[in-house]
Design a protein around this motif. Sequence first.
Motif, PDB file in Angstrom:
ATOM      1  N   ALA A   1       7.523   7.619  13.200  1.00  0.00           N
ATOM      2  CA  ALA A   1       9.337   7.608  13.107  1.00  0.00           C
ATOM      3  C   ALA A   1       9.469   8.298  14.653  1.00  0.00           C
ATOM      4  N   PRO A   2       9.857   7.948  15.884  1.00  0.00           N
ATOM      5  CA  PRO A   2      10.459   8.525  16.591  1.00  0.00           C
ATOM      6  C   PRO A   2      11.031   9.854  16.618  1.00  0.00           C
ATOM      7  N   THR A   3      10.420  11.440  17.720  1.00  0.00           N
ATOM      8  CA  THR A   3      10.416  12.628  17.527  1.00  0.00           C
ATOM      9  C   THR A   3      11.613  13.081  18.717  1.00  0.00           C
ATOM     10  N   ASP A   4      11.710  12.156  19.942  1.00  0.00           N
ATOM     11  CA  ASP A   4      12.375  12.036  20.816  1.00  0.00           C
ATOM     12  C   ASP A   4      13.684  11.691  20.987  1.00  0.00           C
ATOM     13  N   LYS A   5      14.805  12.281  21.711  1.00  0.00           N
ATOM     14  CA  LYS A   5      16.041  11.134  21.087  1.00  0.00           C
ATOM     15  C   LYS A   5      15.863  10.385  22.477  1.00  0.00           C
ATOM     16  N   ARG A   6      15.600  10.761  23.649  1.00  0.00           N
ATOM     17  CA  ARG A   6      15.432   9.799  24.722  1.00  0.00           C
ATOM     18  C   ARG A   6      15.012   8.512  24.246  1.00  0.00           C
ATOM     19  N   GLN A   7      13.275   8.864  23.776  1.00  0.00           N
ATOM     20  CA  GLN A   7      13.261   7.755  22.971  1.00  0.00           C
ATOM     21  C   GLN A   7      13.593   7.067  22.439  1.00  0.00           C
TER      22      GLN A   7
ATOM     23  N   SER B   1       0.669  -1.234  -0.080  1.00  0.00           N
ATOM     24  CA  SER B   1       0.052   0.061   0.000  1.00  0.00           C
ATOM     25  C   SER B   1       0.653   1.608  -0.164  1.00  0.00           C
ATOM     26  N   HIS B   2       0.265   2.681  -0.054  1.00  0.00           N
ATOM     27  CA  HIS B   2       0.812   3.690  -0.276  1.00  0.00           C
ATOM     28  C   HIS B   2       0.883   4.521   0.787  1.00  0.00           C
ATOM     29  N   MET B   3       1.876   5.050   1.285  1.00  0.00           N
ATOM     30  CA  MET B   3       1.358   5.297   2.732  1.00  0.00           C
ATOM     31  C   MET B   3       1.873   7.389   2.841  1.00  0.00           C
ATOM     32  N   THR B   4       1.217   7.451   3.296  1.00  0.00           N
ATOM     33  CA  THR B   4       1.337   9.436   3.055  1.00  0.00           C
ATOM     34  C   THR B   4       2.169   9.372   4.310  1.00  0.00           C
ATOM     35  N   GLU B   5       2.742  10.807   4.947  1.00  0.00           N
ATOM     36  CA  GLU B   5       2.787  11.269   6.128  1.00  0.00           C
ATOM     37  C   GLU B   5       1.714  11.457   7.259  1.00  0.00           C
ATOM     38  N   GLU B   6       0.923  11.734   6.484  1.00  0.00           N
ATOM     39  CA  GLU B   6      -0.599  11.237   7.391  1.00  0.00           C
ATOM     40  C   GLU B   6      -0.385   9.900   7.750  1.00  0.00           C
ATOM     41  N   ASP B   7      -0.490   9.013   6.757  1.00  0.00           N
ATOM     42  CA  ASP B   7      -0.938   7.637   7.271  1.00  0.00           C
ATOM     43  C   ASP B   7      -0.195   7.305   8.432  1.00  0.00           C
TER      44      ASP B   7
END
Length: 255
Positions: free
Chosen positions: A236-242, A221-227
């Motif tokens: 994608a993780p946004t926190d370095k500690r995570q 399936s094609h996935m967008t950023e919203e998906d």
Amino acid sequence: MEETISLKEIFAVLKKRTLMILSLIISFAAIAFLVSYFLITPTYQASASVVVNQEENVDVSTLNNAIQSNISLINTYKIVMTSPVILDEVAKEMNLSLSSSELAEKLEVASQADTQIITVTATDTSQAKAAELANTTVDVFQREIPELMNLENVKPLSLAETVEDPSPASPNILLNTAIALVLGAMVGIGLAFLLEYLDNTVKTEADIEKRIGIPVIGIISHMTEEDMKTNKQYAAPTDKRQVRREYSGQKKKTV
């Protein structure tokens, strides 16, 4: 390899192009109606009839032969009626600046099968002029034919009449619109299948299987950023500690 199309596929194509087909049908019908109603000049027809006999007093024993003789001459009378000898006189009496050939185009002379009746039908943009032309032609023919063919027994059977609210003989708006509807449907359906035939794009799994002849095993399936944002599994993780915690957890599992 011959390609076949099923009834289901035919209905699928028609359903897919329904809007285009309906648009063409409505457009064709609207154009035919507008052209017939506003652009084409209506014409009217009027008819007059005469009955012809070679002799007024015929013996009963020879009556049948006389009738057959008259019937065989009907075509000759029809030609005489539209000849310059008759129509030039008609134009003179009606004060028309038309030649005999132009008048002949406005007239239609016909005879009923196996009868001595000749019907003259005149066509004009005015119903009154059409009636006058038919009646004058019959009148001139009745006067001139005795000298031309030694025929004295010509009697008017019916004369052309005018009505208050005449219906034009042409154009037939209803018929033209109906023909345009059918033509629009034919063009729309034909164009729908032509577009479908020229469409080489792949849209479904069935298209792939049909083109390469191999069954589809899986679909990516094609996935967008919203998906990606709404699905935490792929976010994608946004926190370095995570990131460190996830990395440490993976490391502990692998030790």
